[in-house]
Design a protein around this motif. Structure first.
Motif, mmCIF file in Angstrom:
data_model
loop_
_atom_site.group_PDB
_atom_site.id
_atom_site.type_symbol
_atom_site.label_atom_id
_atom_site.label_comp_id
_atom_site.label_asym_id
_atom_site.label_seq_id
_atom_site.Cartn_x
_atom_site.Cartn_y
_atom_site.Cartn_z
ATOM 1 N N ALA A 282 -11.581 -13.091 59.570
ATOM 2 C CA ALA A 282 -11.795 -13.414 60.143
ATOM 3 C C ALA A 282 -12.625 -15.069 59.011
ATOM 4 C CB ALA A 282 -12.544 -13.525 60.544
ATOM 5 N N LEU A 283 -12.405 -16.029 60.437
ATOM 6 C CA LEU A 283 -13.068 -17.079 60.159
ATOM 7 C C LEU A 283 -13.982 -17.447 60.788
ATOM 8 C CD1 LEU A 283 -9.982 -19.224 59.299
ATOM 9 C CD2 LEU A 283 -11.270 -18.168 57.134
ATOM 10 N N VAL A 284 -15.099 -17.476 59.670
ATOM 11 C CA VAL A 284 -16.573 -17.768 60.623
ATOM 12 C C VAL A 284 -16.336 -19.831 61.349
ATOM 13 C CG1 VAL A 284 -19.464 -19.168 61.214
ATOM 14 C CG2 VAL A 284 -18.134 -16.871 60.224
ATOM 15 N N VAL A 285 -16.342 -20.061 62.444
ATOM 16 C CA VAL A 285 -16.351 -21.456 62.688
ATOM 17 C C VAL A 285 -17.603 -22.157 62.993
ATOM 18 C CG1 VAL A 285 -15.468 -23.044 64.957
ATOM 19 C CG2 VAL A 285 -13.908 -20.711 64.144
ATOM 20 N N GLN A 286 -17.819 -23.043 62.252
ATOM 21 C CA GLN A 286 -18.529 -24.015 62.093
ATOM 22 C C GLN A 286 -18.938 -26.110 62.646
ATOM 23 O OE1 GLN A 286 -19.980 -22.660 58.176
ATOM 24 N NE2 GLN A 286 -22.147 -22.864 58.920
ATOM 25 N N ASN A 287 -20.109 -26.119 62.815
ATOM 26 C CA ASN A 287 -19.797 -27.290 63.346
ATOM 27 C C ASN A 287 -21.092 -28.314 62.058
ATOM 28 O OD1 ASN A 287 -20.667 -30.125 64.503
ATOM 29 N ND2 ASN A 287 -20.705 -29.700 66.568
ATOM 30 N N GLY A 288 -21.291 -28.894 61.647
ATOM 31 C CA GLY A 288 -22.312 -29.111 59.489
ATOM 32 C C GLY A 288 -22.327 -27.281 59.923
ATOM 33 N N ASP A 289 -23.813 -27.000 59.802
ATOM 34 C CA ASP A 289 -24.328 -25.871 59.441
ATOM 35 C C ASP A 289 -24.289 -24.732 60.924
ATOM 36 O OD1 ASP A 289 -25.056 -26.421 56.941
ATOM 37 O OD2 ASP A 289 -26.880 -27.154 56.750
ATOM 38 N N ALA A 290 -24.303 -25.729 61.893
ATOM 39 C CA ALA A 290 -24.396 -24.221 63.103
ATOM 40 C C ALA A 290 -23.127 -23.622 63.393
ATOM 41 C CB ALA A 290 -24.889 -25.595 64.274
ATOM 42 N N VAL A 291 -23.170 -22.427 63.475
ATOM 43 C CA VAL A 291 -21.935 -21.370 63.531
ATOM 44 C C VAL A 291 -22.292 -21.694 64.837
ATOM 45 C CG1 VAL A 291 -21.306 -19.081 63.243
ATOM 46 C CG2 VAL A 291 -22.723 -20.006 61.611
ATOM 47 N N VAL A 292 -20.727 -21.652 65.424
ATOM 48 C CA VAL A 292 -20.272 -22.137 67.014
ATOM 49 C C VAL A 292 -19.165 -21.226 67.261
ATOM 50 C CG1 VAL A 292 -21.094 -24.411 67.032
ATOM 51 C CG2 VAL A 292 -18.576 -24.279 66.296
ATOM 52 N N GLY A 293 -18.732 -20.413 66.866
ATOM 53 C CA GLY A 293 -17.340 -19.119 67.194
ATOM 54 C C GLY A 293 -16.809 -18.372 65.361
ATOM 55 N N VAL A 294 -16.398 -17.765 66.089
ATOM 56 C CA VAL A 294 -15.775 -16.473 64.301
ATOM 57 C C VAL A 294 -13.951 -17.065 65.288
ATOM 58 C CG1 VAL A 294 -15.298 -14.469 63.930
ATOM 59 C CG2 VAL A 294 -18.018 -15.236 64.285
#
Length: 142
Positions: A37-49
């Motif tokens: 799995a990869l963490v989906v980020q917008n800047g430092d915010a986690v927006v998904g996996v």
């Protein structure tokens, strides 16, 4: 035992992508990093996996065309987190109940790692082996 102890052993590397990355590129990253799995980020915010399961979901829904679409179309957007001071038993229960294989670890608002169900099971096995060895030593000592 706590999540923080697993991160000390395995490290706190987090492999992440942005939501606009194509499924094909995400698959290449999953393969190159040898993760599920990869963490989906917008800047430092986690927006998904985005996980291997999401790849299957994408291909099942849209066939080969899914590879050209962004991961945001298929990622798990309702992210469940854990914290460094949570016990393994609590985290394992959460993962089992919700059928989750990967959990990002947040310390306050900071992403400090990712743990997988495999990490937790491995640690549990190691702990049980140590306990068994201690009992053998205790019994042998009389």
């Amino acid at each position: 035992m706590f999540v923080a102890e697993i991160l000390k052993t395995k490290g706190n590397a987090v492999y992440s992508i942005t939501a606009d990355v194509t499924v094909a590129r995400a698959c290449q990253a999953l393969d190159a990093k040898r993760v599920g799995a990869l963490v989906v980020q917008n800047g430092d915010a986690v927006v998904g996996v985005f996980s291997e399961r999401d790849v299957v979901k994408a291909v099942a829904a849209d066939g080969p065309n899914a590879l050209a679409r962004p991961v945001q179309d298929y990622m798990t957007a309702k992210v469940i987190f854990t914290q460094p001071r949570e016990s393994l038993s609590v985290v394992m229960s959460r993962m089992t109940d919700r059928r989750i294989r990967h959990l990002p670890v947040l310390d306050g608002e900071t992403l400090v790692g990712v743990v997988s169900i495999g990490d937790l099971v491995k640690r549990q096995i190691e702990e049980h082996a140590r306990e068994a060895e201690s009992l053998k030593t205790y019994i042998a000592a009389g």
